[in-house]
Scaffold this motif. Structure first.
Motif, short mmCIF file in Angstrom:
data_model
loop_
_atom_site.label_atom_id
_atom_site.label_comp_id
_atom_site.label_asym_id
_atom_site.label_seq_id
_atom_site.Cartn_x
_atom_site.Cartn_y
_atom_site.Cartn_z
N LYS A 139 -28.06 -11.68 22.41
CA LYS A 139 -28.47 -12.84 23.20
C LYS A 139 -27.81 -14.14 22.75
O LYS A 139 -27.92 -15.16 23.42
CB LYS A 139 -29.97 -12.99 23.22
N TYR A 140 -27.10 -14.13 21.62
CA TYR A 140 -26.42 -15.33 21.13
C TYR A 140 -24.95 -15.37 21.53
O TYR A 140 -24.23 -16.29 21.16
CB TYR A 140 -26.57 -15.43 19.61
N ARG A 141 -24.52 -14.39 22.30
CA ARG A 141 -23.12 -14.30 22.72
C ARG A 141 -22.66 -15.57 23.44
O ARG A 141 -21.61 -16.12 23.13
CB ARG A 141 -22.93 -13.07 23.62
N ARG A 142 -23.43 -16.05 24.39
CA ARG A 142 -23.04 -17.24 25.15
C ARG A 142 -22.96 -18.47 24.26
O ARG A 142 -22.00 -19.23 24.32
CB ARG A 142 -24.01 -17.48 26.30
N ALA A 143 -23.94 -18.66 23.40
CA ALA A 143 -23.97 -19.84 22.53
C ALA A 143 -22.78 -19.84 21.56
O ALA A 143 -22.08 -20.85 21.42
CB ALA A 143 -25.28 -19.91 21.75
N VAL A 144 -22.54 -18.72 20.92
CA VAL A 144 -21.42 -18.65 19.98
C VAL A 144 -20.09 -18.81 20.71
O VAL A 144 -19.18 -19.49 20.22
CB VAL A 144 -21.47 -17.33 19.15
N GLY A 145 -19.99 -18.23 21.90
CA GLY A 145 -18.77 -18.41 22.69
C GLY A 145 -18.52 -19.87 23.02
O GLY A 145 -17.38 -20.35 22.96
N ALA A 146 -19.57 -20.58 23.36
CA ALA A 146 -19.43 -22.01 23.66
C ALA A 146 -19.03 -22.79 22.41
O ALA A 146 -18.18 -23.68 22.47
CB ALA A 146 -20.74 -22.55 24.23
N TYR A 147 -19.63 -22.45 21.27
CA TYR A 147 -19.27 -23.14 20.03
C TYR A 147 -17.81 -22.85 19.66
O TYR A 147 -17.09 -23.74 19.21
CB TYR A 147 -20.18 -22.74 18.88
N ALA A 148 -17.39 -21.63 19.85
CA ALA A 148 -15.99 -21.28 19.54
C ALA A 148 -15.05 -22.06 20.44
O ALA A 148 -14.02 -22.58 19.96
CB ALA A 148 -15.78 -19.77 19.73
N ALA A 149 -15.38 -22.19 21.71
CA ALA A 149 -14.53 -22.95 22.64
C ALA A 149 -14.51 -24.43 22.27
O ALA A 149 -13.51 -25.13 22.49
CB ALA A 149 -15.03 -22.77 24.07
N ASP A 150 -15.58 -24.91 21.67
CA ASP A 150 -15.73 -26.32 21.31
C ASP A 150 -15.02 -26.69 19.99
O ASP A 150 -14.90 -27.86 19.67
CB ASP A 150 -17.22 -26.63 21.19
N LEU A 151 -14.53 -25.72 19.26
CA LEU A 151 -13.96 -25.99 17.94
C LEU A 151 -12.85 -27.04 17.97
O LEU A 151 -12.77 -27.88 17.08
CB LEU A 151 -13.42 -24.71 17.30
N SER A 152 -11.98 -26.99 18.95
CA SER A 152 -10.85 -27.90 18.96
C SER A 152 -11.22 -29.31 19.40
O SER A 152 -10.45 -30.24 19.21
CB SER A 152 -9.73 -27.36 19.85
N THR A 153 -12.43 -29.49 19.96
CA THR A 153 -12.81 -30.83 20.41
C THR A 153 -13.73 -31.53 19.44
O THR A 153 -14.00 -32.72 19.60
CB THR A 153 -13.49 -30.75 21.79
N ARG A 154 -14.20 -30.84 18.44
CA ARG A 154 -15.12 -31.46 17.46
C ARG A 154 -14.32 -32.35 16.53
O ARG A 154 -13.25 -31.96 16.05
CB ARG A 154 -15.82 -30.40 16.66
N PRO A 155 -14.83 -33.53 16.22
CA PRO A 155 -14.12 -34.39 15.26
C PRO A 155 -14.18 -33.76 13.86
O PRO A 155 -15.17 -33.13 13.51
CB PRO A 155 -14.92 -35.69 15.31
N GLU A 156 -13.09 -33.91 13.15
CA GLU A 156 -13.02 -33.36 11.80
C GLU A 156 -13.85 -34.24 10.88
O GLU A 156 -13.75 -35.46 10.88
CB GLU A 156 -11.56 -33.35 11.33
#
Length: 159
Positions: A139-156
């Motif tokens: 059930k966490y597949r969608r959430a983790v997928g969204a976080y993975a897609a967000d990796l490049s937009t997060r400020p370092e």
């Protein structure tokens, strides 16, 4: 049971010479294709920790025409060996240049992640590792997928 399956089930790297003799015997009495023989020899060298010897055998087995299942295995194992001998760019290429059946997608992504890590591409490594984990996230597949897609937009974050 397939004699090769039994060989691998009982594999013990404490006596490499014995293992090579046993595998040669099994390959001599069976009617495996040249590609399969090369693949099994590559797998043994890999298992014994001699990736330098395994790489050309994997490449030859792929050129000789393996069945689909073993082709997937050979590509993953070749990429792993390439990475272990300091050729991570080639490892990524081997894995990205082929289509993999669903059974091997997670393993492909995991080995791509390892190669990206070696290349210093940590964001790509993490993204691929998370993709590799997807099949078991439930059930966490969608959430983790969204976080993975967000990796490049997060400020370092700065220390």
């Amino acid at each position: 049971m397939d004699p090769l399956a039994a060989f691998w089930r009982n594999a013990d790297d404490s006596d490499p010479l014995r293992m090579r003799i046993q595998l040669d015997h099994l390959l001599a009495i069976a009617s495996y294709s040249d590609a399969r023989v090369l693949f099994e020899r590559a797998s043994l060298e890999d298992f014994l920790g001699d990736e330098e010897a395994a790489v050309p055998l994997y490449e030859a087995s792929l050129s000789a025409g393996l069945d689909t299942d073993r082709e997937h295995q050979a590509r993953i194992q070749l990429a792993s060996s390439l990475r272990n001998v300091g050729r991570p760019h080639e490892a990524v290429q081997v894995l990205q240049d082929a289509e993999f059946s669903n059974e091997y997608v997670a393993a492909r992504d995991a080995f791509i992640a390892l190669a990206f890590w070696d290349l210093g591409e940590h964001e790509l490594a993490l993204r691929n590792a998370l993709q590799a984990a997807e099949p078991v996230l439930g059930k966490y597949r969608r959430a983790v997928g969204a976080y993975a897609a967000d990796l490049s937009t997060r400020p370092e974050e700065k220390p």
